[in-house]
Write a protein that holds these residues in place. Structure first.
Motif, PDB file in Angstrom:
ATOM      1  N   ARG A   1      29.881 -30.737   5.708  1.00  0.00           N
ATOM      2  CA  ARG A   1      30.687 -29.588   5.252  1.00  0.00           C
ATOM      3  C   ARG A   1      32.167 -29.807   5.543  1.00  0.00           C
ATOM      4  O   ARG A   1      33.033 -29.452   4.727  1.00  0.00           O
ATOM      5  CB  ARG A   1      30.186 -28.304   5.910  1.00  0.00           C
ATOM      6  CG  ARG A   1      28.865 -27.804   5.331  1.00  0.00           C
ATOM      7  CD  ARG A   1      28.517 -26.435   5.859  1.00  0.00           C
ATOM      8  NE  ARG A   1      28.083 -26.478   7.236  1.00  0.00           N
ATOM      9  CZ  ARG A   1      26.816 -26.675   7.632  1.00  0.00           C
ATOM     10  NH1 ARG A   1      25.870 -26.863   6.736  1.00  0.00           N
ATOM     11  NH2 ARG A   1      26.502 -26.701   8.904  1.00  0.00           N
ATOM     12  N   GLU A   2      32.508 -30.387   6.686  1.00  0.00           N
ATOM     13  CA  GLU A   2      33.921 -30.619   7.017  1.00  0.00           C
ATOM     14  C   GLU A   2      34.553 -31.620   6.049  1.00  0.00           C
ATOM     15  O   GLU A   2      35.684 -31.425   5.591  1.00  0.00           O
ATOM     16  CB  GLU A   2      34.052 -31.106   8.459  1.00  0.00           C
ATOM     17  CG  GLU A   2      33.855 -30.012   9.500  1.00  0.00           C
ATOM     18  CD  GLU A   2      34.386 -30.429  10.853  1.00  0.00           C
ATOM     19  OE1 GLU A   2      35.516 -30.944  10.918  1.00  0.00           O
ATOM     20  OE2 GLU A   2      33.666 -30.238  11.845  1.00  0.00           O
ATOM     21  N   TRP A   3      33.848 -32.682   5.755  1.00  0.00           N
ATOM     22  CA  TRP A   3      34.376 -33.648   4.784  1.00  0.00           C
ATOM     23  C   TRP A   3      34.577 -32.986   3.429  1.00  0.00           C
ATOM     24  O   TRP A   3      35.620 -33.175   2.781  1.00  0.00           O
ATOM     25  CB  TRP A   3      33.419 -34.832   4.661  1.00  0.00           C
ATOM     26  CG  TRP A   3      33.702 -35.939   5.621  1.00  0.00           C
ATOM     27  CD1 TRP A   3      33.104 -36.157   6.826  1.00  0.00           C
ATOM     28  CD2 TRP A   3      34.658 -36.995   5.465  1.00  0.00           C
ATOM     29  NE1 TRP A   3      33.622 -37.271   7.429  1.00  0.00           N
ATOM     30  CE2 TRP A   3      34.569 -37.809   6.612  1.00  0.00           C
ATOM     31  CE3 TRP A   3      35.558 -37.341   4.469  1.00  0.00           C
ATOM     32  CZ2 TRP A   3      35.365 -38.951   6.785  1.00  0.00           C
ATOM     33  CZ3 TRP A   3      36.350 -38.462   4.633  1.00  0.00           C
ATOM     34  CH2 TRP A   3      36.253 -39.256   5.786  1.00  0.00           C
ATOM     35  N   ARG A   4      33.604 -32.220   2.981  1.00  0.00           N
ATOM     36  CA  ARG A   4      33.714 -31.569   1.669  1.00  0.00           C
ATOM     37  C   ARG A   4      34.895 -30.602   1.634  1.00  0.00           C
ATOM     38  O   ARG A   4      35.625 -30.536   0.636  1.00  0.00           O
ATOM     39  CB  ARG A   4      32.421 -30.814   1.352  1.00  0.00           C
ATOM     40  CG  ARG A   4      31.197 -31.660   1.136  1.00  0.00           C
ATOM     41  CD  ARG A   4      31.083 -32.185  -0.266  1.00  0.00           C
ATOM     42  NE  ARG A   4      30.934 -31.176  -1.277  1.00  0.00           N
ATOM     43  CZ  ARG A   4      30.307 -31.365  -2.434  1.00  0.00           C
ATOM     44  NH1 ARG A   4      29.755 -32.532  -2.704  1.00  0.00           N
ATOM     45  NH2 ARG A   4      30.232 -30.409  -3.335  1.00  0.00           N
TER      46      ARG A   4
ATOM     47  N   GLY B   1      35.606 -32.673  13.130  1.00  0.00           N
ATOM     48  CA  GLY B   1      35.253 -32.317  14.505  1.00  0.00           C
ATOM     49  C   GLY B   1      36.457 -32.238  15.412  1.00  0.00           C
ATOM     50  O   GLY B   1      36.359 -32.497  16.618  1.00  0.00           O
ATOM     51  N   GLY B   2      37.601 -31.887  14.806  1.00  0.00           N
ATOM     52  CA  GLY B   2      38.829 -31.753  15.584  1.00  0.00           C
ATOM     53  C   GLY B   2      39.513 -33.058  15.910  1.00  0.00           C
ATOM     54  O   GLY B   2      40.536 -33.071  16.604  1.00  0.00           O
ATOM     55  N   LYS B   3      39.011 -34.174  15.387  1.00  0.00           N
ATOM     56  CA  LYS B   3      39.582 -35.482  15.695  1.00  0.00           C
ATOM     57  C   LYS B   3      39.936 -36.221  14.409  1.00  0.00           C
ATOM     58  O   LYS B   3      39.316 -35.991  13.362  1.00  0.00           O
ATOM     59  CB  LYS B   3      38.580 -36.318  16.502  1.00  0.00           C
ATOM     60  CG  LYS B   3      38.167 -35.702  17.826  1.00  0.00           C
ATOM     61  CD  LYS B   3      37.125 -36.573  18.507  1.00  0.00           C
ATOM     62  CE  LYS B   3      36.663 -35.955  19.824  1.00  0.00           C
ATOM     63  NZ  LYS B   3      35.606 -36.782  20.473  1.00  0.00           N
ATOM     64  N   PRO B   4      40.916 -37.123  14.471  1.00  0.00           N
ATOM     65  CA  PRO B   4      41.192 -37.959  13.293  1.00  0.00           C
ATOM     66  C   PRO B   4      39.959 -38.774  12.914  1.00  0.00           C
ATOM     67  O   PRO B   4      39.132 -39.111  13.762  1.00  0.00           O
ATOM     68  CB  PRO B   4      42.336 -38.865  13.769  1.00  0.00           C
ATOM     69  CG  PRO B   4      42.932 -38.161  14.937  1.00  0.00           C
ATOM     70  CD  PRO B   4      41.819 -37.413  15.598  1.00  0.00           C
ATOM     71  N   VAL B   5      39.859 -39.082  11.652  1.00  0.00           N
ATOM     72  CA  VAL B   5      38.721 -39.869  11.175  1.00  0.00           C
ATOM     73  C   VAL B   5      38.817 -41.289  11.716  1.00  0.00           C
ATOM     74  O   VAL B   5      39.870 -41.931  11.633  1.00  0.00           O
ATOM     75  CB  VAL B   5      38.691 -39.894   9.637  1.00  0.00           C
ATOM     76  CG1 VAL B   5      37.516 -40.736   9.139  1.00  0.00           C
ATOM     77  CG2 VAL B   5      38.601 -38.478   9.085  1.00  0.00           C
ATOM     78  N   GLY B   6      37.707 -41.784  12.282  1.00  0.00           N
ATOM     79  CA  GLY B   6      37.682 -43.134  12.809  1.00  0.00           C
ATOM     80  C   GLY B   6      37.729 -44.184  11.710  1.00  0.00           C
ATOM     81  O   GLY B   6      37.415 -43.911  10.547  1.00  0.00           O
TER      82      GLY B   6
END
Length: 400
Positions: free
Chosen positions: A95-98, A219-224
């Motif tokens: 859901r966050e990515w979308r 999740g509150g963090k930059p994408v790895g």
């Protein structure tokens, strides 16, 4: 396809390699014929999996991500060594990515692309029109949408041939050990390429989707880095094949059915509805899902860890959901198909795909209104390796 059998629980059983090449149209007919006999089957090919073949069952599974995970989306690969983002995500991560990708694919964002897409369509068609013939797949269906995609991603169109070779190996390698090696090698080549692109975009961000993804927070963090590359890999595959395949099916139909072609030439207002009908009748995607628990769908006893194949054309061509479903009617209404999928993983790029298709139909038929098939019967093969697409030349000819 091997003979249909039944086990001791009266479960219909087939042995069917759905990744194999077949003569054009045969895969769709196969799923139509199987669905007429039973709504679901056990397929003993490879590791074994279920096949759901009616609208009700496919829709139920697509709309139930709690019981049917997208952690594996290829029925013959239940434990993949890769993760395509966001397609193979579940729950809140998906859901966050979308949510963060949605603005780039919203109707408003796609409207802003209208002039660029239309200009490019005209340029490609103008190069073809005076020839009097073309291989539609190679000279238009591949070049037109993929160049648009490369522009959105900030990638050089000059490398299209290399991209298409990688795409072919990933999506269309046979489901054998040799095919798996080719597929994994191509995925590594793509991710290696994108690692360099991501590094460059970090230094010099642009107005493109990869640069935008660098600013996402999940999740509150930059994408790895690993997830960024997995995202790039999925965008690469989706952008280089889906509209191409649908264009191939659509223009094959119009070349074989001049009465439909003449109707849209005479009345371009029919084009949006015709596109919906082609997406319905020739739905190209065959997604898989993995059961997260023991469950049952329409009497099909699915165990935790089982894979289920969901050919979307089996749903969209089901007479239980559509009147005379196997007949193509370009003015069909209503037409509430699931050719773009359903549930939380419904195609994020559907607005872009519809606009690309509409512009292609409008510009092609304004420039080349009358065309026909050349060398009938010597061409189209259908390949299924997650998607159904014409894999040999589609030769069209017209009077200049």
């Amino acid at each position: 396809m091997g003979p249909v059998q039944s086990n001791e629980q009266s479960c219909p059983v087939v042995n069917l390699d759905y990744s194999a090449h077949r003569p054009q149209g045969e895969w769709i007919r196969t799923f139509d014929e199987l669905r007429a006999e039973a709504p679901w089957y056990r397929n003993d090919f490879g590791p074994g999996f279920w096949m759901m073949l009616n609208h009700e069952g496919i829709l139920e599974i697509l709309q139930n991500p709690e019981d049917f995970s997208s952690s594996s989306v290829v029925a013959m690969d239940p434990d993949p060594a890769y993760r395509w983002i966001p397609e193979m995500l579940d729950g809140e991560e998906h859901r966050e990515w979308r949510r963060q990708l949605a603005p780039a694919f919203s109707p408003r964002a796609i409207v802003r692309l209208e002039d660029r897409v239309r200009s490019w369509a005209r340029e490609v068609i103008d190069r073809i029109a005076e020839q009097g013939s073309c291989d539609f797949m190679a000279e238009f269906a591949q070049i037109y949408p993929t160049t648009i995609f490369l522009d959105l991603m900030g990638l050089p169109a000059a490398e299209l041939d290399t991209f298409m070779e990688w795409e072919h190996q990933i999506l269309r390698s046979p489901k054998t050990e040799e095919g798996r090696v080719l597929r994994m090698r191509a995925m590594r080549a793509v991710t290696g390429y994108f690692a360099e692109v991501v590094a460059r975009k970090r230094r010099e961000p642009g107005d493109d989707l990869i640069s935008a993804a660098l600013r996402f927070r999940i999740g509150g963090k930059p994408v790895g880095e690993e997830d960024l590359l997995a995202f790039c890999l999925l965008m690469f595959m989706a952008g280089l094949d889906t509209v191409t395949a649908t264009l191939g099916w659509s223009f094959l139909h119009l070349a074989r059915n001049p009465e439909d072609r003449e109707r849209i030439v005479a009345d371009p207002e029919l084009i949006p509805g015709a596109i919906e009908e082609f997406v319905r009748a020739y739905a190209i995607v065959l997604p898989g899902r993995k059961a997260t628990r023991d469950t049952e769908v329409q009497g099909c006893p699915i165990k935790e860890g089982d894979m289920v194949l969901l050919p979307l054309n089996a749903a969209t061509r089901d007479d239980g959901a559509f009147d005379d479903a196997r007949t193509v009617r370009i003015d069909r209404s209503p037409n509430n198909h699931i050719g773009f999928g359903a549930g939380p993983h419904r195609c994020l790029g559907s607005h872009l795909a519809r606009r690309e298709l509409r512009i292609a139909f409008e510009e092609w038929h304004a420039r080349i209104p009358s065309y026909r098939l050349a060398d009938e019967g010597s061409r189209e093969l259908l390949e299924s390796g997650g998607q159904l697409t014409l894999t040999t030349p589609l030769h069209l000819t017209w009077d200049v």
